[in-house]
Design a protein around this motif. Structure first.
Motif, mmCIF file in Angstrom:
data_model
loop_
_atom_site.group_PDB
_atom_site.id
_atom_site.type_symbol
_atom_site.label_atom_id
_atom_site.label_comp_id
_atom_site.label_asym_id
_atom_site.label_seq_id
_atom_site.Cartn_x
_atom_site.Cartn_y
_atom_site.Cartn_z
ATOM 1 N N GLU A 68 0.783 -1.179 0.029
ATOM 2 C CA GLU A 68 0.120 0.122 -0.180
ATOM 3 C C GLU A 68 0.912 1.339 0.050
ATOM 4 O O GLU A 68 1.847 1.273 0.777
ATOM 5 N N LYS A 90 -3.469 1.411 -3.269
ATOM 6 C CA LYS A 90 -4.555 1.739 -2.046
ATOM 7 C C LYS A 90 -5.378 0.235 -1.685
ATOM 8 O O LYS A 90 -5.586 -0.526 -2.815
ATOM 9 N N PHE A 96 -7.000 -4.674 -3.627
ATOM 10 C CA PHE A 96 -5.949 -3.618 -3.745
ATOM 11 C C PHE A 96 -6.123 -2.887 -5.217
ATOM 12 O O PHE A 96 -6.556 -3.686 -6.055
#
Length: 136
Positions: A68, A90, A96
């Motif tokens: 991330e 993110k 994801f």
């Protein structure tokens, strides 16, 4: 377990990245990364809040683990899609994503139709954000 569940964060003590399990260490919300030393003893590394990020379970084209808040280039390889786009990794709604730099759109990380390369992250390379730090 079918995939590695691990995190990274920047050590409050050294400013270096540490990798392991994420642990809440105080009622105030302080976080640490748990690791094992060479004797198998548990060690907690308190991290700078906001630098924590989970490993996506995927590696880029150079076999680097994607976390991330990494900033990546993705080259679309499937006709009619073509070109390179840059975005921030993110975690959203159980998946994801590679979110566009303007924060308005994104795609799942990553399909077999994209070649992905990590070019930095929002903590070490804020210059790559192009003034979009507020969206990180």
């Amino acid at each position: 377990m079918s995939r590695a569940i691990k995190f990274r964060g920047k050590s409050k003590e050294t400013g270096q990245w540490v990798y392991g399990g994420l642990v809440k260490v105080s009622s105030a919300g302080s976080l640490a990364i748990a690791t094992l030393d060479n004797k198998g003893h548990l060690k907690l590394h308190e991290i700078i809040k906001g630098t924590e990020g989970q490993y996506s379970g995927l590696n880029d084209r150079n076999d680097r683990e994607i976390y991330e808040r990494d900033i990546c280039n993705a080259e679309e390889m499937l006709f009619p899609l073509s070109g390179t786009r840059t975005g921030i990794v993110k975690f959203y709604d159980g998946s994801f994503l590679l979110e566009n730099m303007d924060g308005k759109d994104g795609d799942y990380l990553f399909s077999e139709t994209a070649e992905t390369t990590i070019i930095g992250n929002i903590h070490d390379n804020p210059e790559l954000l192009g003034g979009e730090a507020a969206n990180a």
